[in-house]
Design an enzyme around this catalytic site. Structure first.
Site, PDB file in Angstrom:
ATOM      1  N   ASN A   1     -39.747  -2.092  -9.584  1.00 21.90           N
ATOM      2  CA  ASN A   1     -40.851  -2.745  -8.880  1.00 21.90           C
ATOM      3  C   ASN A   1     -41.861  -1.691  -8.440  1.00 21.90           C
ATOM      4  O   ASN A   1     -41.653  -0.505  -8.657  1.00 21.90           O
ATOM      5  CB  ASN A   1     -40.339  -3.590  -7.708  1.00 21.90           C
ATOM      6  CG  ASN A   1     -39.592  -2.750  -6.704  1.00 21.90           C
ATOM      7  OD1 ASN A   1     -40.172  -1.893  -6.043  1.00 21.90           O
ATOM      8  ND2 ASN A   1     -38.285  -2.964  -6.591  1.00 21.90           N
TER       9      ASN A   1
ATOM     10  N   ASP B   1     -33.205  -7.693  -6.516  1.00 21.14           N
ATOM     11  CA  ASP B   1     -32.313  -8.800  -6.158  1.00 21.14           C
ATOM     12  C   ASP B   1     -31.379  -9.150  -7.314  1.00 21.14           C
ATOM     13  O   ASP B   1     -30.314  -9.713  -7.108  1.00 21.14           O
ATOM     14  CB  ASP B   1     -33.138 -10.046  -5.788  1.00 21.14           C
ATOM     15  CG  ASP B   1     -33.853  -9.856  -4.455  1.00 21.14           C
ATOM     16  OD1 ASP B   1     -33.321  -9.116  -3.613  1.00 21.14           O
ATOM     17  OD2 ASP B   1     -34.944 -10.428  -4.276  1.00 21.14           O
TER      18      ASP B   1
ATOM     19  N   LYS C   1     -30.264   1.738 -27.421  1.00 22.36           N
ATOM     20  CA  LYS C   1     -31.569   1.100 -27.236  1.00 22.36           C
ATOM     21  C   LYS C   1     -31.604  -0.264 -27.962  1.00 22.36           C
ATOM     22  O   LYS C   1     -31.199  -0.342 -29.132  1.00 22.36           O
ATOM     23  CB  LYS C   1     -32.646   2.032 -27.807  1.00 22.36           C
ATOM     24  CG  LYS C   1     -34.035   1.542 -27.566  1.00 22.36           C
ATOM     25  CD  LYS C   1     -35.067   2.503 -28.105  1.00 22.36           C
ATOM     26  CE  LYS C   1     -36.417   1.820 -28.082  1.00 22.36           C
ATOM     27  NZ  LYS C   1     -37.358   2.405 -29.009  1.00 22.36           N
TER      28      LYS C   1
ATOM     29  N   PHE D   1     -36.940  -5.559   6.319  1.00 19.08           N
ATOM     30  CA  PHE D   1     -38.326  -5.724   5.910  1.00 19.08           C
ATOM     31  C   PHE D   1     -38.428  -7.017   5.108  1.00 19.08           C
ATOM     32  O   PHE D   1     -37.462  -7.410   4.449  1.00 19.08           O
ATOM     33  CB  PHE D   1     -38.772  -4.548   5.026  1.00 19.08           C
ATOM     34  CG  PHE D   1     -39.368  -3.422   5.812  1.00 19.08           C
ATOM     35  CD1 PHE D   1     -38.591  -2.682   6.692  1.00 19.08           C
ATOM     36  CD2 PHE D   1     -40.716  -3.096   5.673  1.00 19.08           C
ATOM     37  CE1 PHE D   1     -39.142  -1.653   7.429  1.00 19.08           C
ATOM     38  CE2 PHE D   1     -41.273  -2.064   6.401  1.00 19.08           C
ATOM     39  CZ  PHE D   1     -40.495  -1.336   7.283  1.00 19.08           C
TER      40      PHE D   1
ATOM     41  N   LYS E   1     -35.221 -14.776   7.090  1.00 22.00           N
ATOM     42  CA  LYS E   1     -34.508 -13.541   6.698  1.00 22.00           C
ATOM     43  C   LYS E   1     -33.904 -12.850   7.915  1.00 22.00           C
ATOM     44  O   LYS E   1     -32.773 -12.375   7.883  1.00 22.00           O
ATOM     45  CB  LYS E   1     -35.461 -12.568   5.999  1.00 22.00           C
ATOM     46  CG  LYS E   1     -35.526 -12.802   4.526  1.00 22.00           C
ATOM     47  CD  LYS E   1     -36.493 -11.898   3.813  1.00 22.00           C
ATOM     48  CE  LYS E   1     -36.911 -12.604   2.522  1.00 22.00           C
ATOM     49  NZ  LYS E   1     -38.011 -11.998   1.838  1.00 22.00           N
TER      50      LYS E   1
ATOM     51  N   LYS F   1     -29.875 -12.801   7.778  1.00 25.37           N
ATOM     52  CA  LYS F   1     -29.302 -11.473   7.495  1.00 25.37           C
ATOM     53  C   LYS F   1     -28.819 -10.788   8.771  1.00 25.37           C
ATOM     54  O   LYS F   1     -28.386  -9.645   8.739  1.00 25.37           O
ATOM     55  CB  LYS F   1     -30.325 -10.606   6.753  1.00 25.37           C
ATOM     56  CG  LYS F   1     -30.757 -11.186   5.400  1.00 25.37           C
ATOM     57  CD  LYS F   1     -31.455 -10.160   4.545  1.00 25.37           C
ATOM     58  CE  LYS F   1     -32.065 -10.781   3.285  1.00 25.37           C
ATOM     59  NZ  LYS F   1     -32.349  -9.787   2.246  1.00 25.37           N
TER      60      LYS F   1
HETATM   61  N1  CTP Z   1     -32.475  -5.986   0.794  1.00 24.37           N
HETATM   62  C1  CTP Z   1     -31.281  -5.306   0.709  1.00 24.37           C
HETATM   63  N2  CTP Z   1     -30.487  -5.458  -0.371  1.00 24.37           N
HETATM   64  C2  CTP Z   1     -30.838  -6.268  -1.380  1.00 24.37           C
HETATM   65  C3  CTP Z   1     -32.070  -6.979  -1.314  1.00 24.37           C
HETATM   66  C4  CTP Z   1     -32.867  -6.813  -0.204  1.00 24.37           C
HETATM   67  O1  CTP Z   1     -30.952  -4.572   1.638  1.00 24.37           O
HETATM   68  N3  CTP Z   1     -30.051  -6.377  -2.443  1.00 24.37           N
HETATM   69  C5  CTP Z   1     -33.287  -5.836   2.011  1.00 24.37           C
HETATM   70  C6  CTP Z   1     -34.598  -5.134   1.823  1.00 24.37           C
HETATM   71  O2  CTP Z   1     -34.464  -3.736   1.973  1.00 24.37           O
HETATM   72  C7  CTP Z   1     -35.439  -5.739   2.946  1.00 24.37           C
HETATM   73  C8  CTP Z   1     -34.885  -7.144   3.074  1.00 24.37           C
HETATM   74  O3  CTP Z   1     -33.606  -7.117   2.461  1.00 24.37           O
HETATM   75  O4  CTP Z   1     -35.189  -5.083   4.165  1.00 24.37           O
HETATM   76  C9  CTP Z   1     -35.713  -8.228   2.482  1.00 24.37           C
HETATM   77  O5  CTP Z   1     -35.772  -8.148   1.118  1.00 24.37           O
HETATM   78  P1  CTP Z   1     -36.469  -9.268   0.234  1.00 24.37           P
HETATM   79  O6  CTP Z   1     -36.297  -8.909  -1.198  1.00 24.37           O
HETATM   80  O7  CTP Z   1     -37.859  -9.542   0.744  1.00 24.37           O
HETATM   81  O8  CTP Z   1     -35.611 -10.507   0.634  1.00 24.37           O
HETATM   82  P2  CTP Z   1     -34.561 -11.321  -0.146  1.00 24.37           P
HETATM   83  O9  CTP Z   1     -33.467 -11.616   0.781  1.00 24.37           O
HETATM   84  O10 CTP Z   1     -34.210 -10.644  -1.392  1.00 24.37           O
HETATM   85  O11 CTP Z   1     -35.304 -12.692  -0.370  1.00 24.37           O
HETATM   86  P3  CTP Z   1     -36.349 -13.176  -1.484  1.00 24.37           P
HETATM   87  O12 CTP Z   1     -36.354 -12.146  -2.589  1.00 24.37           O
HETATM   88  O13 CTP Z   1     -35.837 -14.487  -1.897  1.00 24.37           O
HETATM   89  O14 CTP Z   1     -37.657 -13.252  -0.768  1.00 24.37           O
END
Ligand code: CTP
Length: 404
Positions: A210, A280, A290, A325, A339, A343
Site C-alpha cells: 500500500n 488485511d 515467478k 489508527f 474500530k 479492537k
Molecule cells: N491493524 C493491525 N493489524 C492488522 C490490520 C490493521 O494492527 N492486520 C491496525 C492498524 O495498524 C491500525 C488499525 O488496525 O491501527 C486500523 O486498521 P484499518 O486497516 O483501518 O482497519 P481494519 O480493522 O483493517 O478495518 P477496514 O480495513 O475494514 O477498514
C-alpha cells in the site's frame, strides 16, 4: 538555564534571511546554549564575521583548509562537539548538496560528519522552493531523519509573495529548544510504534502493498524518544531512517512478521501506537517461481491476516495504553468509533483520505483523536512531527490522569 550548555553548530548559508540568524544566535546564547557557527562564503556577503563572532563568542569556521587550525580536523571535531546542527537559512544549494552527499566546503562537509539531529530551515524564492528537484531533495533529507523547519508564506526579499520565507528565529529556537527540553514527559516509559506498509508476497517478484510511507509512525517514534521514552519501532519497508539513539528498530516485511515482532515485545510496553498500514489480506500461498502470464486471468486466493491491534487489545493489561489508527474514506467517525471499541483500544487516531494534504505520502496530516469515552480532539493540518507530538501529549495526559 534551559539550554544547559548544550552545543549547537549553526550553519548559515547565503540568503538574505542570514541576518535573522544573528537573532537566532542571541536566542540560543541567552538560553544557555553554546554556539559555534560555520558560514558559507555567500553567507558572509550578508553578515560579517565580526557580528557572528561577537554574538556567538566563538571563532567562526568558514574554510575547510584553514592553515591556522593545523592541529585539528575542524569539520570532524566540530561535528563531534555538536549536540545538534541547525542550518538556517538553508538555501536550495546546501539542501541539494546535503541530500546527495556532496561535501565541498566547511558546512557541507561537517553535515556529513554530524552525529546528532540536524534541523534544516529552508529559505528561498517561492518558485525555487516549489521546484520539483528542491522538493525531492527536501524529501530526501526527511528520509535521512532531518527535521525540516517549513518556510512560511509571506513577503519575500525578491519582492514577491509566496512560500519560501525562513521561519522566524523565535520559532526555530522553540523547535530546537523543545527537542532538548522535550519536557521528558515520557522518561522511563516504554513505547512501541508500528509504522509503514506491509508487503505480502505473491511470488518472488511481486507483492501486495500500500502507499504508506511510514512518516507518521517514524515521527511518533522520534518524538517519543525525544521526550525520553525507550522506543521499539516495528516497521514495514520504508526509505526512512531514524537518528535517535533511544529507538530500537525492528524491520519486517509481511503482516505475519509484524505480528510476531509486536507480540514478542508487547508485554514489556507501557504505550503501544499502531500506526502501520497492515495488509488485511495476504495470498494464501506464495508461488515459489515467478507466475507467468500464460492465462488470460489470474485468481489470487487471499486470506485474512491476524489483526495485531485487536490481538493486543484483547491481551493488554490495565496499565498498558493502546492507540489504534483508522484510515477511512467514508463515514469516518462512525467507522473509527467502531474500530476503537471492537479492537479494545484506548484511543483512535482518525485520518481521512478526503482531507487535502493529509494521509499517505504527504509531510503533513490532519487527524481527529477519539478517546475511549468518546471525547474528540481535532488537530489542524500540520507537519507530521507536530501531529506526533499532539498524539503523545494526549496519550501522556490520559495515562497520567487515568493512573490517579
Ligand atoms: N491493524 C493491525 N493489524 C492488522 C490490520 C490493521 O494492527 N492486520 C491496525 C492498524 O495498524 C491500525 C488499525 O488496525 O491501527 C486500523 O486498521 P484499518 O486497516 O483501518 O482497519 P481494519 O480493522 O483493517 O478495518 P477496514 O480495513 O475494514 O477498514
Amino acid at each position: 538555564m534551559d539550554g544547559n550548555h548544550k552545543h549547537i553548530v549553526l550553519g548559515i548559508t547565503g540568503g538574505i534571511a542570514a541576518y535573522k540568524s544573528m537573532l537566532l544566535i542571541r536566542l540560543f546564547k541567552r538560553h544557555g546554549y553554546e554556539v559555534r557557527v560555520t558560514a558559507t562564503r555567500h553567507a558572509l556577503e550578508f553578515v560579517t564575521p565580526l557580528t557572528i563572532e561577537t554574538l556567538s563568542q566563538n571563532k567562526l569556521y568558514t574554510e575547510l583548509f584553514d592553515p591556522t587550525e593545523h592541529r585539528d580536523v575542524q569539520h570532524i571535531s566540530m561535528a563531534d562537539w555538536a549536540d545538534c546542527v541547525v542550518v538556517a537559512p538553508a538555501t536550495a544549494n546546501i539542501i541539494g548538496k546535503y541530500a546527495h552527499g556532496i561535501a565541498d566546503d566547511a558546512l557541507s562537509t561537517l553535515l556529513l560528519a554530524a552525529k546528532g539531529p540536524v534541523f534544516v530551515a529552508p529559505a528561498m524564492n517561492d518558485r525555487m522552493f516549489a521546484e520539483p528537484t528542491v522538493q525531492h531533495n527536501i524529501e530526501l533529507l526527511r528520509q535521512k531523519g532531518c527535521h525540516i523547519i517549513e518556510p512560511q508564506s509571506g513577503f519575500l526579499a525578491c519582492g514577491t509573495e509566496g512560500t519560501g520565507r525562513m521561519e522566524e528565529p523565535e520559532r526555530i529556537f522553540d523547535i530546537v529548544n523543545q527537542y532538548f527540553q522535550g519536557e521528558q514527559i515520557l522518561a522511563s516509559k516504554r513505547v512501541m510504534v508500528t509504522a509503514g506498509p506491509t508487503y505480502e508476497p505473491i511470488d518472488p517478484v511481486r507483492f501486495i502493498g500500500n502507499h504508506s510511507s511510514g512518516l507518521m509512525g517514524f515521527s511518533i517514534a522520534d518524538a517519543a524518544a525525544e521526550w525520553g521514552a525507550e522506543v521499539t519501532l516495528v516497521t514495514g519497508p520504508t526509505n526512512l531512517n531514524t537518528r535517535h539513539p533511544g529507538i530500537r528498530r525492528i524491520d519486517v516485511t509481511t503482516a505475519a512478521q509484524m505480528f510476531e515482532a509486536c507480540m514478542t515485545v508487547a508485554d514489556q510496553q507501557d504505550i503501544m501506537i499502531m500506526s502501520a498500514a497492515v495488509a488485511d489480506f495476504t495470498p494464501e500461498t506464495t508461488a515459489s517461481e515467478k507466475i507467468k502470464k500464460t492465462a488470460d486471468t489470474l485468481d489470487l486466493h487471499l486470506v485474512k491476516t491476524r489483526d495485531i491491534l485487536a490481538t493486543i487489545g484483547q491481551q493488554k493489561r490495565d496499565d498498558q495504553f493502546l492507540v489504534g489508527f483508522a484510515l477511512e474514506t467514508q463515514n469516518e467517525k462512525v467507522n473509527a468509533l467502531k474500530k476503537l471499541h471492537t479492537k479494545n483500544a484506548d484511543m483512535i487516531v482518525l485520518n481521512s483520505l478526503r482531507t487535502e494534504g493529509a494521509g499517505f505520502r504527504t509531510p503533513t496530516n490532519k487527524v481527529l483523536m477519539i478517546t475511549r469515552d468518546e471525547q474528540t480532539f481535532e488537530s489542524e493540518l500540520k507537519d507530521k512531527k507536530e501531529i506526533a507530538r499532539d498524539i503523545l501529549r494526549l496519550v501522556h495526559k490520559l495515562t497520567t490522569t487515568e493512573a490517579q
